[in-house]
Design a protein around this motif. Structure first.
Motif, mmCIF file in Angstrom:
data_model
loop_
_atom_site.group_PDB
_atom_site.id
_atom_site.type_symbol
_atom_site.label_atom_id
_atom_site.label_comp_id
_atom_site.label_asym_id
_atom_site.label_seq_id
_atom_site.Cartn_x
_atom_site.Cartn_y
_atom_site.Cartn_z
ATOM 1 N N GLY A 8 -34.509 -19.129 3.604
ATOM 2 C CA GLY A 8 -34.366 -17.715 3.302
ATOM 3 C C GLY A 8 -35.364 -17.319 2.237
ATOM 4 N N VAL A 9 -35.945 -16.124 2.390
ATOM 5 C CA VAL A 9 -36.919 -15.598 1.441
ATOM 6 C C VAL A 9 -36.454 -14.210 1.019
ATOM 7 C CG1 VAL A 9 -39.321 -14.929 1.074
ATOM 8 C CG2 VAL A 9 -38.790 -16.882 2.538
ATOM 9 N N LEU A 10 -36.304 -14.028 -0.296
ATOM 10 C CA LEU A 10 -35.873 -12.751 -0.862
ATOM 11 C C LEU A 10 -37.003 -12.193 -1.718
ATOM 12 C CD1 LEU A 10 -33.612 -10.648 -1.505
ATOM 13 C CD2 LEU A 10 -33.013 -12.117 -3.443
ATOM 14 N N SER A 11 -37.311 -10.930 -1.514
ATOM 15 C CA SER A 11 -38.353 -10.282 -2.321
ATOM 16 C C SER A 11 -37.728 -9.498 -3.458
ATOM 17 C CB SER A 11 -39.195 -9.342 -1.450
ATOM 18 O OG SER A 11 -38.513 -8.120 -1.242
ATOM 19 N N GLY A 12 -38.546 -9.101 -4.405
ATOM 20 C CA GLY A 12 -38.091 -8.287 -5.514
ATOM 21 C C GLY A 12 -37.626 -6.904 -5.081
ATOM 22 N N ALA A 13 -38.001 -6.475 -3.870
ATOM 23 C CA ALA A 13 -37.584 -5.181 -3.335
ATOM 24 C C ALA A 13 -36.312 -5.295 -2.510
ATOM 25 C CB ALA A 13 -38.697 -4.580 -2.485
ATOM 26 N N GLY A 14 -35.708 -6.481 -2.482
ATOM 27 C CA GLY A 14 -34.473 -6.669 -1.727
ATOM 28 C C GLY A 14 -34.676 -7.028 -0.272
ATOM 29 N N GLN A 15 -35.912 -7.224 0.156
ATOM 30 C CA GLN A 15 -36.173 -7.646 1.537
ATOM 31 C C GLN A 15 -35.728 -9.084 1.689
ATOM 32 O OE1 GLN A 15 -40.284 -7.511 2.643
ATOM 33 N NE2 GLN A 15 -39.907 -8.163 4.736
ATOM 34 N N HIS A 55 -34.998 2.443 6.693
ATOM 35 C CA HIS A 55 -33.760 1.846 6.168
ATOM 36 C C HIS A 55 -33.610 2.130 4.677
ATOM 37 C CE1 HIS A 55 -35.226 -0.580 9.575
ATOM 38 N NE2 HIS A 55 -33.970 -0.543 9.937
ATOM 39 N N LYS A 56 -33.866 3.359 4.277
ATOM 40 C CA LYS A 56 -33.890 3.695 2.854
ATOM 41 C C LYS A 56 -32.580 3.330 2.163
ATOM 42 C CE LYS A 56 -37.239 6.930 1.385
ATOM 43 N NZ LYS A 56 -37.865 6.324 0.329
ATOM 44 N N ARG A 57 -32.730 2.778 0.946
ATOM 45 C CA ARG A 57 -31.605 2.431 0.084
ATOM 46 C C ARG A 57 -31.969 2.825 -1.328
ATOM 47 N NH1 ARG A 57 -27.663 -1.186 1.114
ATOM 48 N NH2 ARG A 57 -27.640 -2.110 3.143
ATOM 49 N N ASP A 73 -29.108 -0.744 -4.998
ATOM 50 C CA ASP A 73 -28.346 -1.339 -3.895
ATOM 51 C C ASP A 73 -29.080 -2.493 -3.221
ATOM 52 O OD1 ASP A 73 -26.248 0.417 -4.293
ATOM 53 O OD2 ASP A 73 -27.013 1.887 -2.853
ATOM 54 N N ARG A 74 -30.276 -2.818 -3.694
ATOM 55 C CA ARG A 74 -31.028 -3.921 -3.070
ATOM 56 C C ARG A 74 -30.400 -5.262 -3.462
ATOM 57 N NH1 ARG A 74 -33.452 -3.138 -7.873
ATOM 58 N NH2 ARG A 74 -34.530 -4.859 -8.873
ATOM 59 N N ILE A 75 -30.631 -6.266 -2.628
ATOM 60 C CA ILE A 75 -30.157 -7.622 -2.941
ATOM 61 C C ILE A 75 -31.062 -8.182 -4.036
ATOM 62 C CG2 ILE A 75 -29.872 -9.970 -2.068
ATOM 63 C CD1 ILE A 75 -29.168 -8.796 0.625
ATOM 64 N N ILE A 76 -30.460 -8.732 -5.082
ATOM 65 C CA ILE A 76 -31.246 -9.283 -6.188
ATOM 66 C C ILE A 76 -31.135 -10.801 -6.279
ATOM 67 C CG2 ILE A 76 -31.220 -7.164 -7.545
ATOM 68 C CD1 ILE A 76 -28.967 -8.448 -9.239
ATOM 69 N N SER A 77 -30.160 -11.387 -5.575
ATOM 70 C CA SER A 77 -29.999 -12.836 -5.569
ATOM 71 C C SER A 77 -29.167 -13.230 -4.351
ATOM 72 C CB SER A 77 -29.296 -13.289 -6.856
ATOM 73 O OG SER A 77 -29.233 -14.694 -6.912
ATOM 74 N N PHE A 78 -29.361 -14.460 -3.881
ATOM 75 C CA PHE A 78 -28.580 -14.931 -2.729
ATOM 76 C C PHE A 78 -28.362 -16.428 -2.830
ATOM 77 C CE2 PHE A 78 -32.690 -16.258 -1.209
ATOM 78 C CZ PHE A 78 -32.441 -17.310 -0.363
ATOM 79 N N ARG A 85 -25.900 -7.747 -4.992
ATOM 80 C CA ARG A 85 -26.670 -6.514 -5.044
ATOM 81 C C ARG A 85 -26.857 -6.069 -6.496
ATOM 82 N NH1 ARG A 85 -28.061 -4.630 -0.283
ATOM 83 N NH2 ARG A 85 -26.884 -5.305 1.508
ATOM 84 N N GLY A 86 -27.841 -5.248 -6.733
ATOM 85 C CA GLY A 86 -28.142 -4.753 -8.066
ATOM 86 C C GLY A 86 -27.005 -3.946 -8.672
ATOM 87 N N ASN A 87 -26.142 -3.398 -7.822
ATOM 88 C CA ASN A 87 -25.011 -2.613 -8.323
ATOM 89 C C ASN A 87 -23.804 -3.486 -8.665
ATOM 90 O OD1 ASN A 87 -23.852 -3.273 -5.854
ATOM 91 N ND2 ASN A 87 -24.144 -1.245 -4.978
ATOM 92 N N GLY A 88 -23.947 -4.814 -8.524
ATOM 93 C CA GLY A 88 -22.878 -5.743 -8.882
ATOM 94 C C GLY A 88 -21.977 -6.153 -7.737
#
Length: 161
Positions: free
Chosen positions: A45-52, A95-97, A101-106, A124-127
């Protein structure tokens, strides 16, 4: 072949991992987190700083036994055989968010079997937390009959921080 890629300076000798265009490159986005999935060989899995969030399914490069490229002890290349987009960058036009609300960790959820599609718990960034599931291998066959788009989500009410 690995040796050919080194000769053409596509990869440095001894490279462990090289991902070209793994994430959306607009707006100075970077890879925030990368993790292999223990229960399905070659899956990461690859997570970007933009939540991708993307899941890569890789295989070893096929080398014909006995061919000139079949060099014992030579490092191997991996080929990406399939990718799954589970989450798009927060700024993606389709897919605007909100940025929060982006994913910050997984992290991968270990299910104890490689028979079930892999699952990820995303913070998510919102907790809030969310469980995302890799589409089943047959999902691509069904998608020809039933219109649907990723991401494949399974929400659990009441699971927040």
């Amino acid at each position: 072949m690995y040796l050919e890629s080194v000769d053409q300076e596509e990869v440095p000798w001894g490279a462990a991992l090289k991902l070209d265009r793994a994430i959306e490159t607009e707006k100075n986005v970077y890879i925030r987190q990368l993790r292999f999935y223990r229960e399905q060989r070659g899956t990461l899995g690859v997570l970007s700083g933009a939540g991708q969030f993307q899941v890569y399914h890789t295989n070893r490069e096929y080398v014909e036994p006995g061919s000139v490229n079949d060099i014992r002890g030579s490092p191997e290349l991996l080929e990406v055989k399939k990718t799954d987009d589970l989450e798009y960058p927060y700024f993606d036009q389709d897919h605007k968010r909100r940025v929060e609300d982006r994913i910050i960790s997984f992290d991968w959820l270990n299910l104890g079997t490689s028979e079930l599609p892999g699952r990820i718990i995303g913070l998510r960034g919102n907790g809030s937390f969310e469980i995302l599931q890799i589409p089943a291998p047959t999902a691509s066959q069904l998608s020809n009959l039933i219109p649907w788009k990723p991401p494949h989500r399974r929400k659990f009410p009441g699971v927040t921080t």
